[in-house]
Scaffold this motif. Structure first.
Motif: not given
Length: 333
Positions: A78-81, A97-99, A251-255, A272-278
């Motif tokens: 996912g994207t890490l922010m 994560g992916l929508a 893999t987490l991608r962070h800008f 993952h905080q942001g995961c539906v079941i996290g």
């Protein structure tokens, strides 16, 4: 138990799309659940949607993708922010994560009744341990009201019998030993969960020793190969999806604003905080540990909201329970 794919129908996906919020966070492909799937599920015929369900969505439940698909570490990454914790200091790492994956998991949770089973598990599995972040609406408010009510009742009940030992009453508080509430909040807890502990609790069997030093002679309270108590079977329909997502590195991608480029980070710990079941997985990992410890402290109650654990009872009993719980959460989780 049926696999999660049994509950993944076209109607379940359509309902999940309808309930998705417009303007939600986009994934690293730029996709959003509502904006990018609402038109498809509003206009496509059922044959097309059935192909979409089977070929595109279902692999996120089985962990088996068609030849030529992206690697699993990408699909389950996912994207890490960073989100501010204000007014507290620091930031909270959120992995988006992916929508499509989030949509698929949300559809199954709503259609299967898993959330209702989890709410029952977290509030009824142990007579003195309640976890109110696992499917209980407005759990935080209920938690504080419950603690107030518990203290009130403890102070007015002349005798409260210990459910484990009915002949042993819980003593009334004294000025030297009052009823207290002890709060424990582990720093960065979601991102430090041992994923093997998570998978063991889902499987119900210990792959290593746990509860070290809790046995009669200082041996582990739970030995490798033992059946684990206080675990739930409610998440078993999602076991393949959970194992695919948390059974290895992703893999987490962070800008990085500092470098002006994307950093690719390997994620091997935590949920993952942001995961539906996290949040649910975090609670399901922690709950058996709290239950094991509280079983050894029969006059102490635990009211939890995710990683916020409040122990209630007389000070002389709560403080050693708190110390032991901190030790085993750090050790086993």
């Amino acid at each position: 138990l049926r696999g999660a794919e049994h509950y993944l129908t076209v109607d379940a996906l359509r309902n999940a799309v309808k309930k998705s919020k417009a303007g939600g966070a986009s994934d690293y492909e730029g996709a959003r659940a509502f904006e990018d799937f609402h038109h498809l599920f509003s206009t496509a015929d059922n044959d097309v949607l059935e192909i979409f369900r089977e070929r595109v969505a279902e692999p996120f439940l089985t962990g088996v993708f068609p030849e030529g698909a992206f690697e699993p570490d990408y699909l389950y990454g996912g994207t890490l922010m960073a989100l501010s914790k204000a007014p507290k200091p620091g930031s909270r790492p959120i992995a988006i994560g992916l929508a499509l994956r989030r949509l698929t998991h949300r559809a199954v949770l709503a259609a299967s009744g898993i959330n209702e089973d989890l709410a029952t598990y977290f509030t009824q599995e142990h007579p003195r341990v309640l976890q109110l972040a696992g499917g209980v609406p407005d759990g935080a408010s209920h938690g504080f009201k419950l603690i107030e009510s518990l203290l009130e009742h403890l102070r007015v009940w002349p005798v409260l019998e210990d459910p484990e030992n009915p002949c042993t009453p819980l003593d009334r508080e004294t000025e030297e030993d009052p009823y207290v509430v002890s709060a424990a909040d582990r720093s960065n807890a979601f991102n430090c969960v041992n994923r093997q502990t998570l998978l063991d609790h889902l499987a119900g069997t210990a792959s290593c020793d746990y509860d070290l030093g809790a046995g009669p002679n200082g041996e582990p309270g739970v030995k490798k190969g033992d059946a684990l108590q206080w675990c739930t079977t409610a998440l078993q329909p999602l076991h393949a999806a959970i194992k695919a997502m948390y059974g290895g590195a992703t893999t987490l991608r962070h800008f990085s604003k500092a470098s002006g480029s994307f950093l690719h980070l390997s994620s091997t710990l935590g949920v993952h905080q942001g995961c539906v079941i996290g949040s649910t997985l975090f609670c399901a990992t922690m709950h058996p540990i709290i239950c094991r410890v509280l079983d050894r402290h029969p006059q102490v109650f635990a009211v939890c909201y995710a990683d916020n654990v409040f122990l209630v009872g007389r000070a002389s009993l709560v403080l050693p329970a708190h110390e032991e719980l901190d030790h085993h959460l750090l050790q086993d989780m």
